[in-house]
Design an enzyme around this catalytic site. Structure first.
Site, PDB file in Angstrom:
ATOM      1  N   GLU A 194      -2.322  -7.112   7.646  1.00  0.00           N
ATOM      2  CA  GLU A 194      -0.794  -6.886   8.207  1.00  0.00           C
ATOM      3  C   GLU A 194      -0.683  -7.735   9.181  1.00  0.00           C
ATOM      4  OE1 GLU A 194       2.019  -6.656   7.984  1.00  0.00           O
ATOM      5  OE2 GLU A 194       2.699  -4.530   7.578  1.00  0.00           O
ATOM      6  N   GLN A 204       1.751   5.280   1.334  1.00  0.00           N
ATOM      7  CA  GLN A 204       2.220   5.928   2.543  1.00  0.00           C
ATOM      8  C   GLN A 204       0.945   6.449   3.286  1.00  0.00           C
ATOM      9  OE1 GLN A 204       5.576   8.749   2.632  1.00  0.00           O
ATOM     10  NE2 GLN A 204       4.025  10.068   3.423  1.00  0.00           N
ATOM     11  N   HIS A 233       0.746  -1.361  -0.246  1.00  0.00           N
ATOM     12  CA  HIS A 233       0.001   0.054   0.005  1.00  0.00           C
ATOM     13  C   HIS A 233       0.741   1.248   0.061  1.00  0.00           C
ATOM     14  CE1 HIS A 233       0.977   0.827   4.057  1.00  0.00           C
ATOM     15  NE2 HIS A 233       0.831  -0.387   4.469  1.00  0.00           N
ATOM     16  N   ARG A 265      -6.031   1.177   3.902  1.00  0.00           N
ATOM     17  CA  ARG A 265      -4.799   1.695   3.237  1.00  0.00           C
ATOM     18  C   ARG A 265      -4.470   0.686   2.196  1.00  0.00           C
ATOM     19  NH1 ARG A 265      -3.350  -0.309   8.306  1.00  0.00           N
ATOM     20  NH2 ARG A 265      -1.663  -1.895   8.361  1.00  0.00           N
TER      21      ARG A 265
END
Length: 204
Positions: free
Chosen positions: A78, A7, A5, A54
């Site tokens: 994540e 920032q 992804h 994100r």
């Protein structure tokens, strides 16, 4: 193809994001648009993302250009950071000096758990492709690095040898007769033909 992804503000502040649902910042949105303009030229056929915004926002940028839908799979999330989520590296080191050295968050996921989870998801989605299909997975730095290690069948002792992914950088993998091969890692430009005595064009 595995795409990290763009920032977020927490990336800039070096905060552990984990499962926290942090949006892209302005730079991240621009990174996603740039990556989309490049990757659309490869004509992806399937786009899937983590359920965290994100990654999903990054996938949507590509989907708009490629005129595809985005599937969502929470197995591409994540690595869970437990008690560390939202904290900076300095805060983590000060409060959990021993765990910081091994990078094992209290209440978080182990690297083995994440590698198995993401590796299995990569195999599951790749199995759905047509022979000439291209899968793009929009996910997260640690999740993708560990999933790639699992996909390649690397022993855990060698996982640290594979470097991380920058924001909106990607890795290219291909399955051959003898398993998966990593063609490019942490790339930000389109793949180019490789001419070498190693014969990387041959599926082995």
């Amino acid at each position: 193809m595995c795409l990290r992804h763009g920032q977020t503000l927490w990336n800039v502040e070096e905060r552990f994001q984990g499962h926290s649902d942090i949006p892209l910042d302005e730079t991240g949105l621009a990174q996603a648009a740039r990556a989309a303009s490049l990757l659309a030229a490869l004509r992806p056929t399937v786009i899937v993302s983590s359920d965290l915004q994100r990654a999903h926002e990054t996938a949507l940028a590509l989907a708009r250009v490629a005129k595809l839908d985005v599937a969502v799979d929470k197995d591409f999330r994540e690595r869970g950071g437990g008690a560390w989520e939202g904290l900076t590296r300095e805060e983590i080191a000060a409060r959990w000096p021993e765990e910081y050295v091994s990078w094992d968050a209290p209440g978080g996921e182990s690297v083995t758990e994440v590698a198995v989870r993401v590796g299995a998801a990569l195999r599951r989605w790749a199995a759905r492709l047509d022979d000439d299909g291209l899968l793009v997975v929009a996910s997260h730095g640690a999740a993708l690095r560990l999933g790639i290690c699992d996909l390649l069948g690397l022993p855990e002792s060698l996982w640290p040898a594979l470097g991380g992914l920058g924001n909106c950088s990607w890795s290219v993998l291909q399955e051959g007769r003898k398993g998966w091969r990593l063609l490019e890692h942490n790339a930000g430009t389109l793949p180019e033909p490789v001419h070498s005595d190693d014969r990387p064009d041959v599926q082995v």
